[in-house]
Write an enzyme that holds these catalytic residues in place. Structure first.
Site, PDB file in Angstrom:
ATOM      1  N   ASP A  49      37.846  31.112  37.056  1.00 65.19           N
ATOM      2  CA  ASP A  49      39.385  31.477  37.533  1.00 65.19           C
ATOM      3  C   ASP A  49      40.052  29.987  38.064  1.00 65.19           C
ATOM      4  OD1 ASP A  49      41.548  33.043  39.006  1.00 65.19           O
ATOM      5  OD2 ASP A  49      40.646  31.840  40.546  1.00 65.19           O
ATOM      6  N   GLU A 121      36.441  35.615  33.072  1.00 68.27           N
ATOM      7  CA  GLU A 121      36.703  34.307  34.017  1.00 68.27           C
ATOM      8  C   GLU A 121      35.309  33.913  34.066  1.00 68.27           C
ATOM      9  OE1 GLU A 121      39.912  35.384  37.072  1.00 68.27           O
ATOM     10  OE2 GLU A 121      38.154  35.824  37.583  1.00 68.27           O
TER      11      GLU A 121
END
Length: 232
Positions: A49, A121
């Protein structure tokens, strides 16, 4: 070693130095809870992320100098939201490679938006950990650049053309645009020049005619000394 990663490397366009990184990215916490084999992909999810946010921020900061801080944040948010992560993961068939617990498997976990977004992610984090920032940047830009550009050029985004036209109309003027294009059909680049009463006020480039015109209009607004380019 499981075989869940087989077939994913060619899709990613990257060969891992250590498949342990990729395997970790594919382990959902439900699988770890059932098998006792870990760790899960949650730490890599956190890392991925951060890398995605950084790469997209770096790209839009460099490519959209006319955008205000708020507009940069809005564009980044639209590009990295979980719905987009889910769509990217779904498009590459990421769900087929995940290691899921029996409960998640039985309830369609391989297609769940939350699970796919998290795993996407984690995969980005694994690529960064294994190959470094530039390798991760290359993958992210291949998967995200066109999405960012489409978002920036979408109707209702930052409609500088309308703002410029409204600003000039108050003074009895109207803008005119000229366009040139370069490059092959599959990779064209457009340049727009906006003029008012024969005088050039702004030039912009983009992957589409609209994007180029929007950039040109934004720069014209700045040149004309109006704060409309920042939404004021």
């Amino acid at each position: 070693m499981t075989t869940n990663s087989v077939g994913l490397e060619p899709i990613l366009g990257y060969t891992f130095e250590s498949l342990d990184h990729l395997q970790e990215a594919l382990r959902h916490r439900s699988w770890v809870a059932e098998t006792g084999q870990g760790p899960s992909n949650e730490r890599l999810e956190f890392l991925g992320d951060t890398i995605l946010q950084f790469v997209v921020t770096d790209f839009i900061y460099a490519n959209y100098p006319e955008y205000s801080e708020g507009e940069l944040a809005k564009l980044r948010s639209s590009a990295v939201k979980r719905e987009v992560l889910f769509k990217v993961g779904l498009a590459m068939g990421l769900g087929e490679h995940l290691m899921l617990g029996k409960g998640e498997e039985a309830t369609g976990g391989r297609a769940k938006p939350s699970i796919l977004a998290d795993a996407m992610e984690a995969v980005l984090g694994a690529v960064y950990l294994d190959g470094g920032l530039e390798v991760a940047r290359s993958l992210i830009m291949r998967l995200w650049e066109e999405r960012v550009r489409r978002g920036a050029a979408a109707p209702g985004w930052s409609d500088y053309k309308s703002r410029l036209q409204e600003h000039l109309a108050r003074e009895g003027h109207r803008p005119t645009y000229s366009l040139t294009e370069t490059g092959p059909d599959h990779d064209k680049s457009f340049t727009a020049v906006v003029s008012v009463n024969g005088r050039e006020w702004g030039t912009g480039t983009g992957r589409s005619k609209r994007e180029a015109q929007q950039v040109a209009a934004s720069r014209a607004l700045h040149a004309l000394g109006t704060d409309s380019a920042n939404g004021g």
